[in-house]
Motif scaffolding. Structure first.
Motif, PDB file in Angstrom:
ATOM      1  N   TRP A 320       0.827  -1.204   0.000  1.00  0.00           N
ATOM      2  CA  TRP A 320       0.000   0.000   0.000  1.00  0.00           C
ATOM      3  C   TRP A 320       0.865   1.260   0.000  1.00  0.00           C
ATOM      4  O   TRP A 320       0.410   2.325  -0.428  1.00  0.00           O
ATOM      5  N   GLY A 321       2.113   1.150   0.450  1.00  0.00           N
ATOM      6  CA  GLY A 321       3.017   2.291   0.525  1.00  0.00           C
ATOM      7  C   GLY A 321       3.941   2.420  -0.664  1.00  0.00           C
ATOM      8  O   GLY A 321       5.031   2.981  -0.537  1.00  0.00           O
ATOM      9  N   ALA A 322       3.523   1.888  -1.827  1.00  0.00           N
ATOM     10  CA  ALA A 322       4.308   1.976  -3.059  1.00  0.00           C
ATOM     11  C   ALA A 322       5.685   1.333  -2.869  1.00  0.00           C
ATOM     12  O   ALA A 322       5.838   0.412  -2.076  1.00  0.00           O
ATOM     13  N   LYS A 323       6.681   1.820  -3.591  1.00  0.00           N
ATOM     14  CA  LYS A 323       7.986   1.150  -3.602  1.00  0.00           C
ATOM     15  C   LYS A 323       8.636   1.140  -2.224  1.00  0.00           C
ATOM     16  O   LYS A 323       9.178   0.113  -1.782  1.00  0.00           O
ATOM     17  N   VAL A 324       8.584   2.261  -1.511  1.00  0.00           N
ATOM     18  CA  VAL A 324       9.207   2.308  -0.188  1.00  0.00           C
ATOM     19  C   VAL A 324       8.510   1.335   0.756  1.00  0.00           C
ATOM     20  O   VAL A 324       9.158   0.635   1.542  1.00  0.00           O
ATOM     21  N   GLY A 325       7.188   1.266   0.671  1.00  0.00           N
ATOM     22  CA  GLY A 325       6.458   0.323   1.507  1.00  0.00           C
ATOM     23  C   GLY A 325       6.808  -1.120   1.196  1.00  0.00           C
ATOM     24  O   GLY A 325       6.916  -1.962   2.096  1.00  0.00           O
ATOM     25  N   GLN A 326       7.011  -1.421  -0.082  1.00  0.00           N
ATOM     26  CA  GLN A 326       7.406  -2.772  -0.469  1.00  0.00           C
ATOM     27  C   GLN A 326       8.787  -3.121   0.067  1.00  0.00           C
ATOM     28  O   GLN A 326       9.032  -4.240   0.543  1.00  0.00           O
ATOM     29  N   LEU A 327       9.712  -2.154   0.005  1.00  0.00           N
ATOM     30  CA  LEU A 327      11.054  -2.396   0.537  1.00  0.00           C
ATOM     31  C   LEU A 327      11.020  -2.565   2.048  1.00  0.00           C
ATOM     32  O   LEU A 327      11.728  -3.409   2.608  1.00  0.00           O
ATOM     33  N   MET A 328      10.175  -1.772   2.717  1.00  0.00           N
ATOM     34  CA  MET A 328      10.076  -1.892   4.158  1.00  0.00           C
ATOM     35  C   MET A 328       9.418  -3.207   4.545  1.00  0.00           C
ATOM     36  O   MET A 328       9.747  -3.793   5.579  1.00  0.00           O
ATOM     37  N   ARG A 329       8.493  -3.691   3.713  1.00  0.00           N
ATOM     38  CA  ARG A 329       7.906  -5.008   3.947  1.00  0.00           C
ATOM     39  C   ARG A 329       8.978  -6.097   3.828  1.00  0.00           C
ATOM     40  O   ARG A 329       9.020  -7.036   4.617  1.00  0.00           O
ATOM     41  N   GLU A 330       9.856  -5.957   2.849  1.00  0.00           N
ATOM     42  CA  GLU A 330      10.942  -6.927   2.703  1.00  0.00           C
ATOM     43  C   GLU A 330      11.880  -6.867   3.903  1.00  0.00           C
ATOM     44  O   GLU A 330      12.334  -7.894   4.415  1.00  0.00           O
ATOM     45  N   ASN A 331      12.166  -5.645   4.363  1.00  0.00           N
ATOM     46  CA  ASN A 331      12.981  -5.502   5.567  1.00  0.00           C
ATOM     47  C   ASN A 331      12.303  -6.163   6.759  1.00  0.00           C
ATOM     48  O   ASN A 331      12.952  -6.821   7.577  1.00  0.00           O
TER      49      ASN A 331
END
Length: 416
Positions: A320-331
């Protein structure tokens, strides 16, 4: 005759320089070959059967789209993969005890330094997560530092708790502090030696240090001191002393910058709330301060720093948070992998129950639009005053680590 001797000396010097250049070129080529081999090994790991199985399992989670975060990969191959990268990741050893200074928890490698409570692993998967985390935080705060960094002034820099050295080096040394500021000398310290040993700029050095025991540097050594994400590494009672040590080794007029994320996320669903409560209680039982992130500016003020400023960035977790949200999900996936052994013990879960719980949390990231707040504070060490008291008095720690600091100004820097 004198002219001939002079020409001969110059010729010898030129030949010697040529030999040195050839040797340096050989080392560069060797390092590049090793790097290529490591990247190939990483690709082979991500193409393994275990990784493919995890990717298949994640297809049912909304927002994942069948793409498994790289750090979720099974740790079954972690040890063999580690040995493939020993040329760039150096194991920490305890010279006094003559033994390897790490232990294994639920298949993950951890440091084994007595009196240091750091909860996260120090293996390859964790180093990859820290690389990823660095770029998310850098993007959220709009740069490598929130305080103004000037390479013409800040000639000696200390990174406390540097991990694999990402803040100094970047991943594979591209466009980070040491390459942007080539005239500055960078020193990174950590309890585990997990930084590159083969490929790094000449203005960087690293040292194994347990900051809880104090810093092995003279007073007034560094122009800029940077520390982040030690909330799971320092006991609550040690924070005032460690801040005092940071101040001690900083030159008058120098800057100290601290960055932390509290052991909590926001807009949680019921599953994530339950797990975060369990994790917080586990951290408290180990003597950690789970809310120190919100006290950073107060700690700096109590240590005598001036011009103290603070802010925080809100970072989305999930697609839901676009690219940064996806990266933070991976983190986040890496965090849950790193904390698996601890949380399984605290919540009395088996592997299947733990994996099912994490899947539910990943669903909540999207349905509840979860986010985290990352806090940063920085200040300037004052110049000594003629009528002031002794340095030891001016740098005395706060009376209690539980003292309530002033609230940081709101700076919602969420990138969505």
């Amino acid at each position: 005759m004198g002219t001939n001797q002079s020409m001969h000396v110059r010729l010898q010097k030129k030949q010697k320089m040529t030999q040195q250049e050839l040797q340096r070129q050989y080392q560069r080529n060797l390092s590049e070959q090793q790097l290529a081999e490591q990247l190939s090994a990483r690709q082979a790991l991500e193409n393994s059967t275990s990784f493919a199985r995890v990717a298949q399992d994640l297809k049912q989670i909304p927002g994942i789209n069948g793409q498994a975060p790289s750090v979720i990969a099974s740790t079954a191959n972690n040890e063999s993969f580690y040995h493939q990268r020993t040329t760039t990741i150096q194991s920490s050893t305890d010279a006094r005890a003559g033994r390897q200074n790490f232990r294994w928890i639920d298949g993950r490698r951890h440091h084994n330094t007595e009196g240091a409570p750091y909860l996260l692993p120090n293996d390859i998967d964790e180093m990859d997560r820290l690389h990823l985390q660095h770029y998310v935080i850098r993007h959220a705060f709009g740069g490598n530092t929130r305080a103004k960094f000037d390479g013409k002034i800040h000639k000696d820099v200390l990174d406390v708790g540097c991990g694999p050295g990402t803040w100094i080096l970047g991943k594979f040394m591209f466009s980070q502090m040491s390459t942007e500021h080539t005239e500055t000398n960078f020193t990174g310290i950590d309890i585990s030696a997990v930084w590159p040993t083969e490929i790094r700029p000449r203005n960087c050095r690293f040292q194994v240090v347990n900051a809880i025991e104090g810093l092995p540097f003279e007073d007034n050594t560094f122009d800029f001191v940077y520390q982040r994400f030690m909330i799971m590494g320092y006991p609550a009672k040690s924070w005032p002393f460690i801040i005092q040590e940071l101040v001690r080794v900083t030159k008058p007029g120098g800057i100290i910058e601290l960055t932390e994320i509290p052991v909590v996320s926001n807009a949680n669903g019921p599953e994530l709330t339950r797990v975060m409560d369990i994790l917080e209680q586990g951290c408290l039982a180990k003597g950690l301060d789970t809310k120190v992130a919100r006290k950073l500016d107060g700690l700096l003020q109590q240590a005598g720093l001036e011009e103290v400023k603070a802010c925080h960035a809100s970072i989305p977790v999930g697609a839901w948070g676009a690219k940064v949200g996806q990266l933070m999900r991976e983190n986040s996936a890496g965090i849950w992998s790193s904390l698996k052994g601890l949380i399984k013990e605290l919540a009395e879960l088996n592997d299947a129950q733990y994996e099912a719980m994490i899947k539910r949390i990943f669903i909540e990231y999207e349905t509840h639009k979860c986010y985290i707040n990352c806090y940063c504070a920085w200040g300037v060490k004052p110049y000594p005053k003629e009528s002031s008291t002794s340095a030891s008095d001016s740098l005395s720690p706060p009376a209690s680590s539980d003292a309530t600091p002033s609230s940081p100004p709101t700076n919602h820097a969420a990138v969505v």
